[in-house]
Design a protein around this motif. Sequence first.
Motif: not given
Length: 351
Positions: A147-159
């Motif tokens: 939910x909280x983007x730290x560390x940065x989410x890997x690209x495409x993870x949420x999708x």
Amino acid sequence: MRTIKGPGLFLAQFVSDKAPFNDWRSITAWAGSLGYKGVQVPSGDMRLFDLDRAVESQDWRDEFLGIARENGVEVTELSCHTQGQLVAVHPAYDAAFDAFAPEALRGNLKARQEWAVDQVGKTIRASRLLGLDAMATFSGALAWPYLYPWPQRAPGLVETAFDTLAERWRPLLDLAEENGVDVCYEIHPGEDLHDGVTFEMFLDRVGQHPRANMLYDPSHYVLQQLDYLQNIDIYHDRIRMFHVKDAEFRPTGRQGVYGGYQPWVDRAGRFRSPGDGQVDFAQVFSKLAQYDFPGWAVVEWECALKHPEDGAREGAEFVRRHIIRTTPQAFDDFAAQGTDRAAIAAALGLS
């Protein structure tokens, strides 16, 4: 416009092994004695409901509904919150959510998910067979730990998480369409569908499915500091169920939305019984009446302070006071004039 039905009571927080909460006849008699007109039923609790028999036996369904009517209540909807939760579980929560599944399936994630999908499907079919047109559930969650983007989410993870969630729910939504039942996701922290944006992300992935709808509970929006009245303006076409639950949010210099890992009673945001928190229910009921909400006002007790039986007793009267019997006419109809095109033309200075 139509008048909201109610008051109803969600039984999940009351069922127990203690009378009168331990069997269907007793708990419906108790609810009826408090003035409730309907009850929302958890489909996975065998003390109240046998899901397999509900799907298989007309005699069982007739007896089930008959007992409720004898006690002055009707079934508002079935709920499969716990089963829906298990449709999608992030590994971080596997151990905690294992308790929602039969003991024989615990630790077997594939079997547990298959069981959950089967349970949701049966709840959809049982709803139709009982003459109900809406069902409550949770969406489950794959992305919630991020939910909280730290560390940065890997690209495409949420999708990818939402793509997967949609893939798991699409066949169930199609089944709901076949049965004429709305699947009402409770928009709830802990679920991937926890606010309007995430609900829209899901809708996009299920092709704006007509059976993907909302269970509206303003208490969850108070704790997120989301505008719960504007939410009705935006999503009223998708709101098919309504939980009457209150909440309060009182941030301090020491804690806010996240609550500092404190127990409910010590959090800045906590649930309260209807009327004891900060939700403006007069406006909530007004907006739902304005938008022709078709369902029930169902009390859900989840108070950090008040005894559940007191909350239930007070909740029935609270809902009765807030239901707006909608008017069949405009207040100024007494001054109405018949249609007279010549008079209209004259009034506008037209020839």
